[in-house]
Motif scaffolding. Sequence first.
Motif, PDB file in Angstrom:
ATOM      1  N   SER A  59       7.273  -3.818   4.377  1.00 26.49           N
ATOM      2  CA  SER A  59       5.973  -4.160   5.209  1.00 26.49           C
ATOM      3  C   SER A  59       6.451  -4.626   6.510  1.00 26.49           C
ATOM      4  N   LEU A  60       5.497  -4.096   7.551  1.00 24.20           N
ATOM      5  CA  LEU A  60       5.933  -4.515   8.955  1.00 24.20           C
ATOM      6  C   LEU A  60       4.799  -5.635   9.268  1.00 24.20           C
ATOM      7  N   TYR A  61       5.026  -6.532  10.026  1.00 22.89           N
ATOM      8  CA  TYR A  61       4.204  -7.455  10.381  1.00 22.89           C
ATOM      9  C   TYR A  61       3.977  -7.481  11.761  1.00 22.89           C
ATOM     10  N   VAL A  62       2.740  -7.468  12.402  1.00 28.58           N
ATOM     11  CA  VAL A  62       2.376  -7.645  13.859  1.00 28.58           C
ATOM     12  C   VAL A  62       1.573  -8.450  14.041  1.00 28.58           C
ATOM     13  N   ARG A  63       1.201  -8.767  15.427  1.00 30.36           N
ATOM     14  CA  ARG A  63      -0.042  -9.552  15.473  1.00 30.36           C
ATOM     15  C   ARG A  63      -1.087  -8.678  16.314  1.00 30.36           C
ATOM     16  N   ASP A  64      -2.287  -8.806  16.335  1.00 27.66           N
ATOM     17  CA  ASP A  64      -3.184  -8.019  17.068  1.00 27.66           C
ATOM     18  C   ASP A  64      -3.627  -8.879  18.250  1.00 27.66           C
ATOM     19  N   PRO A  65      -4.343  -8.342  19.067  1.00 25.38           N
ATOM     20  CA  PRO A  65      -4.446  -9.225  20.476  1.00 25.38           C
ATOM     21  C   PRO A  65      -5.069 -10.597  20.193  1.00 25.38           C
ATOM     22  N   ALA A  66      -6.068 -10.804  19.200  1.00 22.22           N
ATOM     23  CA  ALA A  66      -6.469 -12.057  18.792  1.00 22.22           C
ATOM     24  C   ALA A  66      -5.359 -12.891  18.161  1.00 22.22           C
ATOM     25  N   GLY A  67      -4.211 -12.466  17.755  1.00 24.14           N
ATOM     26  CA  GLY A  67      -3.547 -13.417  16.964  1.00 24.14           C
ATOM     27  C   GLY A  67      -3.255 -13.110  15.307  1.00 24.14           C
ATOM     28  N   ASN A  68      -4.482 -12.052  15.015  1.00 28.16           N
ATOM     29  CA  ASN A  68      -4.571 -12.045  13.713  1.00 28.16           C
ATOM     30  C   ASN A  68      -3.239 -11.438  13.093  1.00 28.16           C
ATOM     31  N   CYS A  69      -2.803 -11.664  11.708  1.00 25.72           N
ATOM     32  CA  CYS A  69      -1.516 -11.119  11.170  1.00 25.72           C
ATOM     33  C   CYS A  69      -2.060  -9.722  10.575  1.00 25.72           C
ATOM     34  N   VAL A  70      -1.448  -8.708  11.126  1.00 26.66           N
ATOM     35  CA  VAL A  70      -1.597  -7.191  10.676  1.00 26.66           C
ATOM     36  C   VAL A  70      -0.383  -6.955   9.944  1.00 26.66           C
ATOM     37  N   GLU A  71      -0.579  -6.348   8.911  1.00 26.55           N
ATOM     38  CA  GLU A  71       0.565  -5.898   7.816  1.00 26.55           C
ATOM     39  C   GLU A  71       0.227  -4.327   7.886  1.00 26.55           C
ATOM     40  N   LEU A  72       1.282  -3.498   7.856  1.00 27.62           N
ATOM     41  CA  LEU A  72       1.519  -2.356   7.608  1.00 27.62           C
ATOM     42  C   LEU A  72       2.539  -2.176   6.287  1.00 27.62           C
ATOM     43  N   ALA A  73       2.127  -1.712   5.231  1.00 33.84           N
ATOM     44  CA  ALA A  73       2.654  -1.727   4.003  1.00 33.84           C
ATOM     45  C   ALA A  73       2.684  -0.556   2.968  1.00 33.84           C
ATOM     46  N   SER A  74       3.693  -0.479   2.263  1.00 31.82           N
ATOM     47  CA  SER A  74       3.649   0.528   1.083  1.00 31.82           C
ATOM     48  C   SER A  74       2.933  -0.200   0.029  1.00 31.82           C
ATOM     49  N   PRO A  75       1.979   0.487  -0.549  1.00 27.77           N
ATOM     50  CA  PRO A  75       1.424   0.131  -1.828  1.00 27.77           C
ATOM     51  C   PRO A  75       2.502  -0.345  -2.762  1.00 27.77           C
ATOM     52  N   LYS A  76       3.551   0.069  -2.954  1.00 29.47           N
ATOM     53  CA  LYS A  76       4.588  -0.021  -3.925  1.00 29.47           C
ATOM     54  C   LYS A  76       4.931  -1.551  -3.958  1.00 29.47           C
ATOM     55  N   LEU A  77       4.580  -2.210  -3.051  1.00 33.66           N
ATOM     56  CA  LEU A  77       4.828  -3.728  -2.907  1.00 33.66           C
ATOM     57  C   LEU A  77       3.944  -4.328  -3.970  1.00 33.66           C
ATOM     58  N   TRP A  78       2.910  -3.829  -4.415  1.00 35.37           N
ATOM     59  CA  TRP A  78       1.930  -4.316  -5.782  1.00 35.37           C
ATOM     60  C   TRP A  78       2.218  -3.657  -6.923  1.00 35.37           C
ATOM     61  N   GLY A  79       3.235  -2.580  -6.857  1.00 33.83           N
ATOM     62  CA  GLY A  79       3.476  -1.702  -8.197  1.00 33.83           C
ATOM     63  C   GLY A  79       2.368  -0.741  -8.034  1.00 33.83           C
ATOM     64  N   PHE A  80       1.860  -0.243  -6.958  1.00 33.91           N
ATOM     65  CA  PHE A  80       0.851   1.142  -6.903  1.00 33.91           C
ATOM     66  C   PHE A  80       1.839   2.097  -6.539  1.00 33.91           C
ATOM     67  N   ALA A  81       1.191   3.362  -6.570  1.00 39.23           N
ATOM     68  CA  ALA A  81       1.785   4.506  -5.974  1.00 39.23           C
ATOM     69  C   ALA A  81       2.047   4.413  -4.608  1.00 39.23           C
ATOM     70  N   ASP A  82       2.870   5.108  -3.945  1.00 37.24           N
ATOM     71  CA  ASP A  82       2.917   4.894  -2.611  1.00 37.24           C
ATOM     72  C   ASP A  82       1.887   5.772  -1.979  1.00 37.24           C
ATOM     73  N   ALA A  83       1.763   5.239  -0.727  1.00 37.15           N
ATOM     74  CA  ALA A  83       0.348   5.902  -0.091  1.00 37.15           C
ATOM     75  C   ALA A  83       0.643   7.537   0.301  1.00 37.15           C
TER      76      ALA A  83
END
Length: 158
Positions: free
Chosen positions: A134-158
């Motif tokens: 996962s990559l974690y960034v902030r949007d302009p409002a300060g929200n935490c935005v994660e870009l992640a592979s579904p593999k982290l939850w055991g799902f097939a990759d995107a």
Amino acid sequence: DSSSAHFVGTRLTLARNDIYMISRVLEACLYATDLGAAERFYVDVLGLERYSAAPGRHIFFKCGDGMFLVFNPERTSREPSRVGGAIVPAHGATGPGHVAFAIPDAEIPAWRARLEAAGVAIESEVAWPRGGRSLYVRDPAGNCVELASPKLWGFADA
């Protein structure tokens, strides 16, 4: 009977084969007061498709087979809206929220480069025990935005 509901403590549980099972998340939302900045970030940086907007109130984006919504809490927390005469209840939140968008694990380096080229700081990168990153960034409002592979939850990759 598979259609019966059973109370366990204070939780309502439904049988797995019940026709009332939820199939997926249809919408996810965050809150931001500067919707213009939110639109630029989610369209120009993350590449989401703008679906619709109500100036000063909300902006909606298509995201795969679901929707990603950004609301201005200064409006939506005080003012219910109406659709076809029915009331949509007021809602809002303050403070940073979180959303995770699914991306293929192999595209993490390309996303890292894209974010850096757009001047977006990467707050963290996590390699998960089940696989995926996962990559974690902030949007302009300060929200935490994660870009992640579904593999982290055991799902097939995107």
